[in-house]
Write an enzyme that holds these catalytic residues in place. Sequence first.
Site, PDB file in Angstrom:
ATOM      1  N   PRO A  58      22.782  11.189  42.579  1.00  0.00           N
ATOM      2  CA  PRO A  58      22.503   9.910  42.762  1.00  0.00           C
ATOM      3  C   PRO A  58      21.724   9.145  43.636  1.00  0.00           C
ATOM      4  O   PRO A  58      21.130   7.768  43.613  1.00  0.00           O
ATOM      5  CB  PRO A  58      24.060   9.503  43.228  1.00  0.00           C
ATOM      6  CG  PRO A  58      24.665  10.782  43.754  1.00  0.00           C
ATOM      7  CD  PRO A  58      23.885  11.928  43.244  1.00  0.00           C
TER       8      PRO A  58
ATOM      9  N   GLU B   6      28.982  17.968  47.782  1.00  0.00           N
ATOM     10  CA  GLU B   6      28.177  17.009  48.315  1.00  0.00           C
ATOM     11  C   GLU B   6      26.705  17.298  48.091  1.00  0.00           C
ATOM     12  O   GLU B   6      25.643  16.595  48.582  1.00  0.00           O
ATOM     13  CB  GLU B   6      28.270  16.907  49.925  1.00  0.00           C
ATOM     14  CG  GLU B   6      29.695  16.421  50.394  1.00  0.00           C
ATOM     15  CD  GLU B   6      30.020  15.114  49.661  1.00  0.00           C
ATOM     16  OE1 GLU B   6      29.006  14.317  49.620  1.00  0.00           O
ATOM     17  OE2 GLU B   6      31.172  15.167  49.346  1.00  0.00           O
TER      18      GLU B   6
ATOM     19  N   ARG C 137      15.892  13.881  21.686  1.00  0.00           N
ATOM     20  CA  ARG C 137      15.577  12.856  20.669  1.00  0.00           C
ATOM     21  C   ARG C 137      13.966  12.627  20.344  1.00  0.00           C
ATOM     22  O   ARG C 137      13.722  12.073  19.365  1.00  0.00           O
ATOM     23  CB  ARG C 137      16.581  11.911  20.509  1.00  0.00           C
ATOM     24  CG  ARG C 137      16.431  10.839  21.736  1.00  0.00           C
ATOM     25  CD  ARG C 137      17.636   9.804  21.694  1.00  0.00           C
ATOM     26  NE  ARG C 137      17.896   9.185  20.468  1.00  0.00           N
ATOM     27  CZ  ARG C 137      17.081   7.943  20.382  1.00  0.00           C
ATOM     28  NH1 ARG C 137      16.084   7.576  21.459  1.00  0.00           N
ATOM     29  NH2 ARG C 137      17.125   7.089  19.210  1.00  0.00           N
TER      30      ARG C 137
ATOM     31  N   ASP D  22      13.671   1.151  19.750  1.00  0.00           N
ATOM     32  CA  ASP D  22      14.810   1.370  20.612  1.00  0.00           C
ATOM     33  C   ASP D  22      14.734   0.429  21.838  1.00  0.00           C
ATOM     34  O   ASP D  22      13.660   0.165  22.279  1.00  0.00           O
ATOM     35  CB  ASP D  22      14.784   2.840  20.998  1.00  0.00           C
ATOM     36  CG  ASP D  22      15.406   3.631  20.046  1.00  0.00           C
ATOM     37  OD1 ASP D  22      16.256   3.391  19.184  1.00  0.00           O
ATOM     38  OD2 ASP D  22      15.287   5.010  20.518  1.00  0.00           O
TER      39      ASP D  22
HETATM   40  N1  SAM Z   1      27.314  12.993  48.260  1.00  0.00           N
HETATM   41  C1  SAM Z   1      26.354  12.864  47.501  1.00  0.00           C
HETATM   42  C2  SAM Z   1      25.753  11.395  47.476  1.00  0.00           C
HETATM   43  O1  SAM Z   1      26.612  10.317  47.839  1.00  0.00           O
HETATM   44  O2  SAM Z   1      24.755  11.105  47.079  1.00  0.00           O
HETATM   45  C3  SAM Z   1      27.204  12.935  46.075  1.00  0.00           C
HETATM   46  C4  SAM Z   1      27.510  13.971  45.382  1.00  0.00           C
HETATM   47  S1  SAM Z   1      28.173  14.113  43.677  1.00  0.00           S
HETATM   48  C5  SAM Z   1      29.893  14.096  44.568  1.00  0.00           C
HETATM   49  C6  SAM Z   1      27.870  15.649  43.367  1.00  0.00           C
HETATM   50  C7  SAM Z   1      26.920  15.932  42.552  1.00  0.00           C
HETATM   51  O3  SAM Z   1      26.970  15.250  41.291  1.00  0.00           O
HETATM   52  C8  SAM Z   1      25.321  15.573  42.699  1.00  0.00           C
HETATM   53  O4  SAM Z   1      24.839  16.353  43.651  1.00  0.00           O
HETATM   54  C9  SAM Z   1      24.741  15.484  41.561  1.00  0.00           C
HETATM   55  O5  SAM Z   1      24.509  16.617  41.136  1.00  0.00           O
HETATM   56  C10 SAM Z   1      25.824  14.928  40.557  1.00  0.00           C
HETATM   57  N2  SAM Z   1      25.811  13.456  40.263  1.00  0.00           N
HETATM   58  C11 SAM Z   1      26.750  12.574  40.691  1.00  0.00           C
HETATM   59  N3  SAM Z   1      26.375  11.129  40.524  1.00  0.00           N
HETATM   60  C12 SAM Z   1      25.301  11.068  39.825  1.00  0.00           C
HETATM   61  C13 SAM Z   1      24.532  10.536  39.445  1.00  0.00           C
HETATM   62  N4  SAM Z   1      24.635   9.025  39.423  1.00  0.00           N
HETATM   63  N5  SAM Z   1      23.236  10.647  38.771  1.00  0.00           N
HETATM   64  C14 SAM Z   1      22.815  11.985  39.035  1.00  0.00           C
HETATM   65  N6  SAM Z   1      23.690  13.051  39.242  1.00  0.00           N
HETATM   66  C15 SAM Z   1      24.819  12.536  39.856  1.00  0.00           C
END
Ligand code: SAM
Length: 272
Positions: free
Chosen positions: A91, A118, A160, A175
Amino acid sequence: MRIDVITIFPEYLEPLNVSLVGKARARGQLDVRVHNLRDWTHDRHNTVDDSPFGGGPGMVMKPEPWGEALDAVTAEAEEGERRPVLVVPTPSGLPFTQELAVELSERPWLVFTPARYEGIDRRVIEEYGDRFDVREVSIGDYVLAGGEAPVLVIVEAVARLLPGVLGNAESHRDDSFAPGAMADLLEGPVYTKPPVWREREVPEVLLSGHHGKVARFRRDEAFRRTTANRPDLIERCDPAALDKADRALLAELGWEELPDGRFGRSASAVEE
Ligand code: SAM
């Protein structure tokens, strides 16, 4: 294109056997390999996580299994063309966009590292960032429990675009977000047969067979939808891409032409 995914939930990637991506795999256009991260653990419990240095809630994915897995999976990497791009869903990454999908679709090999908990010990990203292109990518401003769903999203958006994957190569030309004439606009509504359904008629112009009028109608609808759902895209719109009719429509929709030719929402439109 080759795609490797390293995960503690290989079964989460089953949808990669379905529909467009599944067919591309069956045709040999996509070589997808899903690996279980726990195969590179050496303790009885196949541990992949540990508590964070510095304290705090949650667990962090250990560097050793990721290092061994990535070394094994990328062992065939060579300098130049045969170097994978490491795609790290997080994220806190750069927003995933159609532009990035296009860029990734032009690379021969993508390796995905969906995390849980995390996230992954930072040193793993640094270690492989020295060897490969690394893209830390977010699929949106929200937090999921793991990176597997983001991998499905990214792979589908990329697949795609590969030559020969969509039945009709023109399909992605109009698109939303597609580069070209409609760039920076969302696609407008679409219709199919029957022409009347529950007393709702398809817009007459779409039945006219008049290509110019159809194109204008679609462009107007794209503007209407974009102004309503993504005004930020209109504000960023290149003035050179706007024709006279676009400008008239934007004015009608309550947008004001700024001195540099871009458009901004008029004060009354913002208040609404
Ligand atoms: N503590 C982290 C933070 O706040 O950035 C969040 C970790 S999340 C619970 C666990 C994993 O889910 C991340 O390491 C990533 O691989 C994935 N993930 C969660 N949300 C995501 C998003 N919006 N985009 C991409 N990957 C995501």
